[in-house]
Design a protein around this motif. Sequence first.
Motif, PDB file in Angstrom:
ATOM      1  N   ALA A 284       0.815  -1.217   0.000  1.00 14.47           N
ATOM      2  CA  ALA A 284       0.000   0.000   0.000  1.00 14.47           C
ATOM      3  C   ALA A 284       0.842   1.255   0.000  1.00 14.47           C
ATOM      4  CB  ALA A 284      -0.916  -0.010   1.227  1.00 14.47           C
ATOM      5  N   SER A 285       2.144   1.121   0.001  1.00  8.77           N
ATOM      6  CA  SER A 285       3.037   2.264   0.150  1.00  8.77           C
ATOM      7  C   SER A 285       2.754   3.355  -0.879  1.00  8.77           C
ATOM      8  CB  SER A 285       4.489   1.798   0.021  1.00  8.77           C
ATOM      9  OG  SER A 285       5.370   2.893   0.110  1.00  8.77           O
ATOM     10  N   THR A 304      -2.655  -2.908   8.292  1.00 10.24           N
ATOM     11  CA  THR A 304      -1.506  -3.277   7.472  1.00 10.24           C
ATOM     12  C   THR A 304      -1.137  -2.147   6.514  1.00 10.24           C
ATOM     13  OG1 THR A 304      -2.109  -5.622   7.602  1.00 10.24           O
ATOM     14  CG2 THR A 304      -0.650  -4.970   5.805  1.00 10.24           C
ATOM     15  N   ALA A 305      -2.142  -1.539   5.884  1.00 10.15           N
ATOM     16  CA  ALA A 305      -1.891  -0.444   4.940  1.00 10.15           C
ATOM     17  C   ALA A 305      -1.302   0.772   5.641  1.00 10.15           C
ATOM     18  CB  ALA A 305      -3.186  -0.072   4.218  1.00 10.15           C
ATOM     19  N   VAL A 306      -1.755   1.053   6.852  1.00 17.23           N
ATOM     20  CA  VAL A 306      -1.191   2.165   7.634  1.00 17.23           C
ATOM     21  C   VAL A 306       0.300   1.948   7.849  1.00 17.23           C
ATOM     22  CG1 VAL A 306      -1.137   3.198   9.930  1.00 17.23           C
ATOM     23  CG2 VAL A 306      -3.324   2.850   8.800  1.00 17.23           C
ATOM     24  N   ARG A 307       0.686   0.735   8.246  1.00 16.22           N
ATOM     25  CA  ARG A 307       2.090   0.450   8.529  1.00 16.22           C
ATOM     26  C   ARG A 307       2.938   0.408   7.263  1.00 16.22           C
ATOM     27  NH1 ARG A 307      -1.065  -0.955  12.317  1.00 16.22           N
ATOM     28  NH2 ARG A 307      -0.401  -1.115  14.503  1.00 16.22           N
ATOM     29  N   GLY A 309       2.534   2.542   4.888  1.00 15.34           N
ATOM     30  CA  GLY A 309       2.677   3.923   4.425  1.00 15.34           C
ATOM     31  C   GLY A 309       1.706   4.328   3.345  1.00 15.34           C
ATOM     32  N   ALA A 310       0.460   3.896   3.435  1.00 17.38           N
ATOM     33  CA  ALA A 310      -0.554   4.302   2.455  1.00 17.38           C
ATOM     34  C   ALA A 310      -0.766   5.813   2.513  1.00 17.38           C
ATOM     35  CB  ALA A 310      -1.865   3.585   2.741  1.00 17.38           C
ATOM     36  N   ARG A 311      -1.071   6.405   1.347  1.00 18.14           N
ATOM     37  CA  ARG A 311      -1.336   7.845   1.291  1.00 18.14           C
ATOM     38  C   ARG A 311      -2.701   8.167   1.883  1.00 18.14           C
ATOM     39  NH1 ARG A 311      -0.138  10.093  -4.324  1.00 18.14           N
ATOM     40  NH2 ARG A 311      -1.836   8.661  -4.922  1.00 18.14           N
ATOM     41  N   GLN A 395      -5.443   3.367  -6.087  1.00  8.61           N
ATOM     42  CA  GLN A 395      -4.458   2.579  -6.835  1.00  8.61           C
ATOM     43  C   GLN A 395      -4.332   1.164  -6.253  1.00  8.61           C
ATOM     44  OE1 GLN A 395      -3.106   5.809  -5.339  1.00  8.61           O
ATOM     45  NE2 GLN A 395      -4.476   6.558  -6.958  1.00  8.61           N
ATOM     46  N   LEU A 396      -4.993   0.946  -5.110  1.00  8.39           N
ATOM     47  CA  LEU A 396      -5.053  -0.392  -4.517  1.00  8.39           C
ATOM     48  C   LEU A 396      -6.437  -0.576  -3.917  1.00  8.39           C
ATOM     49  CD1 LEU A 396      -3.715  -3.062  -3.594  1.00  8.39           C
ATOM     50  CD2 LEU A 396      -2.956  -1.873  -1.516  1.00  8.39           C
ATOM     51  N   VAL A 397      -7.147  -1.607  -4.366  1.00 12.29           N
ATOM     52  CA  VAL A 397      -8.476  -1.938  -3.848  1.00 12.29           C
ATOM     53  C   VAL A 397      -8.405  -3.330  -3.239  1.00 12.29           C
ATOM     54  CG1 VAL A 397     -10.908  -2.323  -4.398  1.00 12.29           C
ATOM     55  CG2 VAL A 397      -9.646  -0.503  -5.555  1.00 12.29           C
TER      56      VAL A 397
END
Length: 489
Positions: A284-285, A304-307, A309-311, A395-397
Amino acid sequence: MADPRGFLTHRERELPGRRPVEVRIRDWKDVYEEREENSPIVRRQASRCMDCGVPFCHLGCPLGNLIPDWNDLVHRGDWEEAIDRLHATNNFPDFTGRLCPAPCEDSCVLGINQPPVTIKNVELHIIEEAFQRGLVKPEPPDQLTDKTVAVIGSGPAGLAAAQQLTRAGHTVAVFERDDAIGGLLRYGIPEFKMETSVLERRLDQMRAEGTIFRTGIHLGAEGNPGGADLLESYDAVVLATGATVHRELGIEGRELDGIHRAMDYLPHGNRESRGETVSDQISASGKDVVVIGGGDTGSDCIGTAVRQGARSITQLQYRPQPPAERGEDDPWPTYPNVFRVSTSQEEGGERHFSAVTVRFAGEDGHVSGLVLQDSEQVDGMAVPVPGTERELPAQLVLLAMGFSGAERGGLADQLGIQFDDRSRMVRDGGYATEVPGVFVAGDAGRGQSLIVWAIAEGRAAAAAVDSYLRGGPSELDSPVTPTERQLRP
């Protein structure tokens, strides 16, 4: 009952502290602060148990945990007896104390007009105290039978069945198609909810008891043993393969790259958190992430996405936002549909309720966003509201919409297993299929459910297998009767 006035003296729920959000999102460790040994908070909470004439917490717990008993023992500080009572009904309280949604607490009689006892946290402290004090030891059988059992699947149902059958004296082999034992406990549950070390110490106990683990074997697949091999080599087979068929979203643009099922994404995050090399990693970065599904799996995707680095992170749920408290049609002691915030949802992202995805948008074959609409409930169905269409960048679903049943074909076909109209493996009230010696435990036969149900069914199926192998009554505990299995959610 150690303190008859405990529930009057201590009226508030006290729970362990969570590490600050800004600290814990920088690593993959447990979100909770280190637990205090012989915690006075936990002993105070245990004293709030009313030792009810009819303990409705038992109704809420599929395992039949002896909750008032061990609450009393914890209040007295008798940790050795407390873990004995806890292990009498639950093989893995270290798992359930972290992962179970605690329907027992919603059934607590005290919860009628006060905050209920923190049963789940008391349970977790019992098992952690027991490990710290050296009270959790291997329990190998006194003598072996000449019977062999194959357990297929190493999630909580398979592990519970395997441990019970090993302790009964049978030679048990657990088969797992992944490269390590644990199933969803290893690859579906993020490290920040349950660290792998918690799983590994239980597997060490089971190995010391005599359970055999065989990994990287996809039974029924080409080049691997099949159904006929199992029936020839083992006296009994327990299918605990779970309900692993994902619900799909058959809308325009589903074929675009960047749209993944949650259970394809989460194992990558788990491997990353353990420092393992991941090929074709889903990350998810730096991306706008949309999670479709409002349950625990969707929440795990957020953390998981938070860790990673998701925007940005947005979670979509087609149902309306639940009320803050029980409604009149949702009475105690049922498990209530109320608004909850998980530790992952606490860490970031937005939640949209009453939202349905209409189609995916893409650029150069990759998802770039999705179009959604508000919805309203009509006869239990989410119906889009005209004129509410809007687009979210993505960009990620991640599709976290649950599971529709057990896998067909392969080993199931080779064994001659039948399926019902909900894609569950057919079994009778004693967990037996129509194939002699083949039994089904957990989500494969029940459908997608809770970890406590998986362990309860693993234990009950083990008792049925033991009875079958001995040709008479089993001495193993069977916490779930056929009637309960059919009637309870």
